[in-house]
Design a protein around this motif. Structure first.
Motif, PDB file in Angstrom:
ATOM      1  N   TRP A  86      49.430  36.610  36.442  1.00  0.00           N
ATOM      2  CA  TRP A  86      50.394  36.584  35.309  1.00  0.00           C
ATOM      3  C   TRP A  86      50.277  35.769  33.806  1.00  0.00           C
ATOM      4  N   ARG A 117      48.017  38.100  31.913  1.00  0.00           N
ATOM      5  CA  ARG A 117      49.010  38.936  31.092  1.00  0.00           C
ATOM      6  C   ARG A 117      49.759  38.603  29.936  1.00  0.00           C
ATOM      7  N   VAL A 138      50.008  41.372  27.603  1.00  0.00           N
ATOM      8  CA  VAL A 138      50.263  42.841  28.305  1.00  0.00           C
ATOM      9  C   VAL A 138      51.439  42.644  29.179  1.00  0.00           C
ATOM     10  N   THR A 139      52.436  43.760  28.704  1.00  0.00           N
ATOM     11  CA  THR A 139      53.822  43.750  29.424  1.00  0.00           C
ATOM     12  C   THR A 139      53.806  44.782  30.652  1.00  0.00           C
TER      13      THR A 139
END
Length: 153
Positions: free
Chosen positions: A141, A144, A149-150
């Protein structure tokens, strides 16, 4: 300027004991009550009050349970299943309410692995695996978020 420093020191003094107590008073009941709430509605005082009440319920309930157990006959079959059933219901409720199922998936994988690999030390293997999976999930997480990054919906 000195007044601001005194006020900030007073606020810090007020929050440090609450935070230390909050770590001590963290139970699955207080967590489940707080995790389902909107974070914006959770003030420090509200969280502290929930933890105080939860702690009080634990102390009173534990004392009453210990006293009541002396009056119960020995060897009641099936009573040990009640705690397992409670946690199964809590897991289902968590999965039903949350969009993030990482904890449920990590717990299921950890339990399955412990059942297959470490039956003699089931709890140790399951908890260790769950901890490792949770750390990996957290690091993924963070990665990301760090790189923007989603998730695709």
């Amino acid at each position: 300027m000195r007044e601001q420093v005194r006020m900030q020191a007073g606020e810090l003094h007020d929050t440090v004991p609450r935070r230390v107590y909050g770590i001590f008073a963290l139970t699955d009941e207080s967590y489940s009550l707080l995790a389902g709430r909107d974070p914006a509605s959770l003030t420090g005082r509200r969280v502290h009050l929930i933890q105080l009440l939860s702690h009080g319920y634990w102390v009173v309930g534990g004392t009453v349970g210990a006293l009541a157990s002396t009056a119960m006959p020995q060897g009641i079959n099936g009573i040990d299943f009640a705690l397992t059933a409670l946690f199964v219901v809590l897991a289902f409720e968590h999965a039903r309410k949350r969009t993030n199922l990482n904890a449920v998936v990590n717990g299921t994988v950890a339990s399955a692995l412990a059942f297959v690999v470490g039956r003699q030390q089931f709890l140790s293997v399951a908890m260790g695996t769950f901890l490792l999976l949770t750390i990996v999930t957290y690091l993924a997480w963070i990665h990301r978020v760090e790189f923007g990054v989603t998730a695709v919906k």
